[in-house]
Design a protein around this motif. Structure first.
Motif, PDB file in Angstrom:
ATOM      1  N   TYR A   1       5.741   2.489   0.804  1.00 37.38           N
ATOM      2  CA  TYR A   1       5.961   1.262   1.569  1.00 37.38           C
ATOM      3  C   TYR A   1       4.822   0.954   2.531  1.00 37.38           C
ATOM      4  CZ  TYR A   1      10.571   1.460  -0.426  1.00 37.38           C
ATOM      5  OH  TYR A   1      11.611   1.477  -1.323  1.00 37.38           O
TER       6      TYR A   1
ATOM      7  N   GLU B   1       4.098  -1.078  -2.026  1.00 34.76           N
ATOM      8  CA  GLU B   1       5.043  -2.194  -1.975  1.00 34.76           C
ATOM      9  C   GLU B   1       4.415  -3.477  -1.446  1.00 34.76           C
ATOM     10  OE1 GLU B   1       8.349  -4.755  -0.689  1.00 34.76           O
ATOM     11  OE2 GLU B   1       6.834  -3.825   0.594  1.00 34.76           O
ATOM     12  N   PRO B   2       3.586  -3.429  -0.366  1.00 32.65           N
ATOM     13  CA  PRO B   2       2.907  -4.669   0.055  1.00 32.65           C
ATOM     14  C   PRO B   2       1.983  -5.247  -1.020  1.00 32.65           C
ATOM     15  CG  PRO B   2       2.828  -3.039   1.809  1.00 32.65           C
ATOM     16  CD  PRO B   2       3.364  -2.339   0.600  1.00 32.65           C
TER      17      PRO B   2
ATOM     18  N   SER C   1       4.488  -4.973   7.266  1.00 23.98           N
ATOM     19  CA  SER C   1       5.625  -5.694   7.844  1.00 23.98           C
ATOM     20  C   SER C   1       5.674  -7.148   7.381  1.00 23.98           C
ATOM     21  CB  SER C   1       5.551  -5.637   9.371  1.00 23.98           C
ATOM     22  OG  SER C   1       4.403  -6.326   9.845  1.00 23.98           O
ATOM     23  N   GLY C   2       4.732  -7.533   6.537  1.00 24.28           N
ATOM     24  CA  GLY C   2       4.717  -8.896   6.011  1.00 24.28           C
ATOM     25  C   GLY C   2       3.959  -9.884   6.869  1.00 24.28           C
TER      26      GLY C   2
ATOM     27  N   VAL D   1       4.080  -7.093  -3.571  1.00 28.28           N
ATOM     28  CA  VAL D   1       4.504  -8.403  -3.080  1.00 28.28           C
ATOM     29  C   VAL D   1       3.382  -9.429  -3.256  1.00 28.28           C
ATOM     30  CG1 VAL D   1       5.206  -9.694  -1.030  1.00 28.28           C
ATOM     31  CG2 VAL D   1       6.158  -7.421  -1.459  1.00 28.28           C
TER      32      VAL D   1
ATOM     33  N   THR E   1      13.751  -8.157  -8.274  1.00 33.34           N
ATOM     34  CA  THR E   1      13.332  -6.804  -7.895  1.00 33.34           C
ATOM     35  C   THR E   1      13.842  -5.778  -8.884  1.00 33.34           C
ATOM     36  OG1 THR E   1      15.267  -6.555  -6.452  1.00 33.34           O
ATOM     37  CG2 THR E   1      13.245  -7.403  -5.445  1.00 33.34           C
TER      38      THR E   1
ATOM     39  N   HIS F   1      12.789  -6.587  -0.501  1.00 29.46           N
ATOM     40  CA  HIS F   1      11.686  -5.666  -0.755  1.00 29.46           C
ATOM     41  C   HIS F   1      11.858  -5.059  -2.137  1.00 29.46           C
ATOM     42  CE1 HIS F   1      10.126  -5.624   3.387  1.00 29.46           C
ATOM     43  NE2 HIS F   1      11.398  -5.695   3.761  1.00 29.46           N
ATOM     44  N   TYR F   2      10.742  -4.581  -2.674  1.00 26.75           N
ATOM     45  CA  TYR F   2      10.801  -3.825  -3.916  1.00 26.75           C
ATOM     46  C   TYR F   2      11.179  -2.384  -3.602  1.00 26.75           C
ATOM     47  CZ  TYR F   2       8.494  -7.680  -6.324  1.00 26.75           C
ATOM     48  OH  TYR F   2       8.197  -8.898  -6.869  1.00 26.75           O
TER      49      TYR F   2
END
Length: 802
Positions: A498, A502-503, A54-55, A506, A330, A515-516
């Motif tokens: 994800y 994906e994290p 979730s960042g 980033v 992206t 997001h990618y």
């Protein structure tokens, strides 16, 4: 201290307990106790996936040496979480596998698991540290633990050779990396990776940018076995198979990959980083796969395979860094290479870990890893054969396994890179897909060799040391789990899209917002990538069938041009050169050594002070601060001089020792006169122990001869002796005559009690103001004591020399 700090420290804490578990619970395999820890750590890290995805990274810090900006700061983001899960997850499976692989009756399990836990903790420290100096400390811990694990069977010459080789190469790279970190600090004023990333524009315009880049890449390339530093990895295969499955497929060799990924936000987007990372990765990819085909040892095949796969990931990270040239984007055109790198990182850990365990099973059950002696094991070891064929198919990039998906993304990444209009890619870009395709062909060939030469063909029982049979269920559990992940990630790759991939992207290619898009699937239509895969299979099959006809090309390479030859000759030349150089001054005479030392002292110290005009003889100022010399001090000084001179002329060792003791005890009396009773007591104790030890040692020596050889007068010795005396006297008088600042002793007198709460100034200085020095002195003494204890307890087996 946070839970994340404990994640790193827990393996080290357990490593301290393991020897006691091994000693008092001999009836239970030590691995069962060790297995609990990586399972707990993996479970904790799994729970952090949703938060990190979730960042919301986790960060915690403990001040260590604030004056040098060194803090024990842990930082869990997408990249750190991915590597931590690999370290703990694969670590748990390796420990479980080792329980059945290593016999508790025949092996020193206490040492094995201490080294393994040291390595696990060091790797977690590397991937979770935000401070570069702390990262470096853990980095070198991985080299040390790897050295110990590779040399676990130290009775074997090859194990010792492989351990030494890995240590020399990786530690050399580690020192280079440290120098690069220092340059980053000089550019930014910080050792924090997060703070350094925030100053990217300042770094890339700095004159130290290129040196820092080169030094850091040198550390990454040596650790991740990139060409030409890859030569240590095949020799490291002398380690037990659980070690190979853990260090050399999933963790240690990926430390360099991690470092490149972590440093990409700092150095990425530049032509130097792009070409060095992608170029060396591409060369390593091809050379590793090409070299793997000629190997006859199963672990050697996997070793060169690992080199090749690491080169593939490194190449992708280099290509993906080009997206930073265009800023925050992206666009899949620029980010597919990074996506492929992360996905293949995961896939490689699954299929390569499983294959190492399969090879370990074959070795364990047949007594050999030589493919010239193996064959026909499919019917005798059906489960192991199934695991091997799935793992090898994934490694070769065949559907429907996860390796096929990441290999297709790899082809997409190199094809996209060939279309870039930056960094001269319009000229050289086509080399990437061509070399990648050729390397994939050799990957297909050695993957086929691995399966067919071991499990198919003619069964040769007369060449095997034992009668082969299927491995026990406990040894099969770990590779079965890994192979299951190969299948699951193949059919359901977006389970990771994800949550982990994906994290991690980033973390490597920071985004300002958004997001990618990570959507991995099998069928993309009839694309260039699909035709490249079909060509790999078709040409790979043809080359495998005609292997005996073209394999002779490996014999065309001159042995004297091999990198291993240069390494070995370099060590031999270094040893010979050192011996010749040492023979010039290591004469065996103490008198000669003193001549060298004192001459150096006179020329360098005396000459340098003379050149700077540092000699100062303001005796009036010096004596103005001096106390009056009393009768007691004068008498003690005269007695000290007489005792010292007496040592030179006595013919009795006992008398000489007593005279030395007199000098020491008189020094203690000086401390009493100067009102330092604690120092006097310490001096008395040390002197008493020293005299007793001298007497004990000299008691066993032969008596001195009555007729002593008269030492001839040498003018050079007299000149040197007088020169040293004059130099020391001048330095002492100059130091006493020069008062640039107030003596620091006055500050200690005033600050000892208010700041440290101690009235004994000497104790306060040792324990508080010089606490680190004292602590390290205690550590050194402790290490020396352990060494003495080990030597006393060592019992070497008697050897028959007849």
């Amino acid at each position: 201290m946070s839970l994340l700090h404990l994640v790193v420290l827990a393996p080290f804490i357990l490593a301290l307990i393991v020897p006691f578990l091994y000693k008092y619970f001999r009836q239970i395999h030590t691995g069962w106790f060790v297995l609990i820890l990586p399972v707990i750590l993996f479970s904790y890290l799994i729970q952090q996936i949703s938060r990190v995805a979730s960042g919301d990274p986790i960060k915690a810090s403990i001040p260590w040496i604030p004056s040098f900006d060194i803090h024990y700061t842990v930082y869990l983001d997408g990249l750190g979480l991915l590597f931590s899960l690999l370290i703990t997850g694969i670590g748990a499976l390796v420990v479980l596998y080792s329980i059945y692989y290593l016999s508790k009756e025949k092996e020193a399990l206490n040492s094995f698991y201490v080294y393994l836990l040291m390595f696990m903790g060091a790797m977690l420290g590397v991937v979770l540290s935000d401070n570069l100096i702390v990262l470096y400390v853990f980095w070198e811990f991985t080299s040390l633990a790897s050295f110990l694990l590779i040399a676990y069977w130290y009775q074997r010459e090859k194990s010792r050779y492989g351990a030494q080789k890995s240590m020399l190469i990786t530690v050399f790279g580690g020192f280079s990396m440290l120098a690069g970190f220092v340059l980053l600090y000089l550019m930014t004023g910080s050792f924090s990776i997060r703070e350094i990333i925030e100053q990217v524009s300042l770094i890339q315009d700095h004159t130290l940018f290129i040196p820092a880049l080169l030094l850091i890449l040198l550390g990454a390339f040596t650790k991740s076995a990139q060409f030409p530093f890859h030569i240590w990895l095949p020799d490291a295969m002398e380690a037990p198979t659980p070690v190979s499955a853990y260090l050399h497929s999933a963790t240690m060799v990926k430390a360099g990959i991690y470092l490149v990924a972590r440093m990409t936000p700092v150095f990425g987007g530049t032509a130097e980083w792009f070409w060095l990372v992608a170029g060396f990765g591409l060369v390593t990819l091809f050379w590793g796969s090409f070299s793997a085909v000629k190997q006859t040892d199963l672990k050697s095949i996997l070793a060169f395979s690992t080199i090749s796969q690491l080169g593939l990931i490194m190449c992708l990270l280099g290509l993906g860094s080009a997206s930073l040239y265009y800023g925050s984007t992206t666009d899949a055109m620029y980010t597919t290479a990074t996506l492929a790198a992360i996905f293949h990182l995961i896939n490689h850990a699954t299929f390569k870990g499983a294959l190492f365990m399969v090879v370990g099973i074959v070795d364990h059950e047949t007594g050999t890893r030589d493919i010239r002696k193996l064959g026909g094991l499919m019917s005798l070891m059906p489960v192991t054969f199934t695991l091997a064929i799935i793992g090898s198919a994934s490694m070769a990039g065949l559907p429907p396994f996860n390796g096929f998906l990441s290999k297709e993304l790899f082809f997409t990444g190199v094809l996209n890179a060939s279309k870039l209009d930056i960094f001269d890619m319009s000229t050289w870009g086509m080399l990437f897909p061509v070399i990648a395709w050729l390397a994939s062909i050799f990957t297909f060939i050695y993957s086929t060799v691995l399966v067919t030469k071991t499990f198919l063909g003619k069964y040769q029982p007369e060449k095997l040391e034992t009668t082969p049979h299927e491995a026990p269920i406990g040894m099969l559990v770990s590779p079965v789990i890994l192979v299951s992940l190969v299948v699951i990630f193949g059919f359901f790759p977006n389970l990771l899209s994800y949550t982990l991939i994906e994290p991690a992207m980033v973390s490597i290619l920071p985004l300002i917002e958004g997001h990618y898009q990570v959507d991995i699937y099998f069928w993309h239509g009839f694309t260039a990538e699909l035709f490249m895969t079909m060509g790999v299979i078709a040409l790979g099959v043809l080359l495998y069938l005609g292997l005996s006809k073209w394999q002779g090309i490996y014999n065309l390479f001159p042995q004297k041009l091999a990198l291993n030859y240069f390494y070995d000759q370099g060590l031999v030349s270094l040893e010979r050169g050192s011996k010749r150089f040492n023979s010039l001054y290591m004469t065996g005479y103490i008198r000669d050594y003193l001549v060298y030392i004192f001459t150096f002292f006179i020329l360098v110290i005396g000459g340098y002070m003379y050149r700077l005009g540092a000699f100062n003889f303001d005796l009036a100022t010096a004596f103005a601060h001096s106390a009056e010399i009393g009768m007691y001090e004068l008498i003690l000084a005269i007695v000290t001089i007489i005792a010292a001179i007496f040592i030179l002329f006595t013919n009795s060792r006992l008398t000489a020792i007593i005279a030395v003791g007199v000098v020491g005890y008189i020094v203690a009396l000086f401390f009493v006169i100067f009102r330092a009773p604690d120092l006097a007591l310490t001096q008395l104790i040390v002197e008493t122990v020293s005299v007793a030890l001298f007497l004990l040692c000299f008691y066993h020596l032969p008596k001195l001869k009555k007729e002593l050889t008269r030492v001839k007068f040498k003018l050079t010795n007299a000149i040197i002796a007088i020169g040293v005396g004059i130099t020391v006297t001048m330095i002492a008088l100059s130091a006493h005559s020069t008062r640039l600042y107030q003596p620091i002793s006055e500050w200690f007198v005033e600050a000892s009690y208010p700041l440290a709460g101690g009235k004994n100034m000497v104790n306060v200085i040792l324990v508080d103001f010089r606490g680190f020095d004292t602590m390290l002195e205690v550590v050194v003494l402790g290490i020396a004591a352990l060494g003495v204890f080990a030597l006393i307890k060592l019992r070497l087996a008697r050897r028959d020399v007849s």
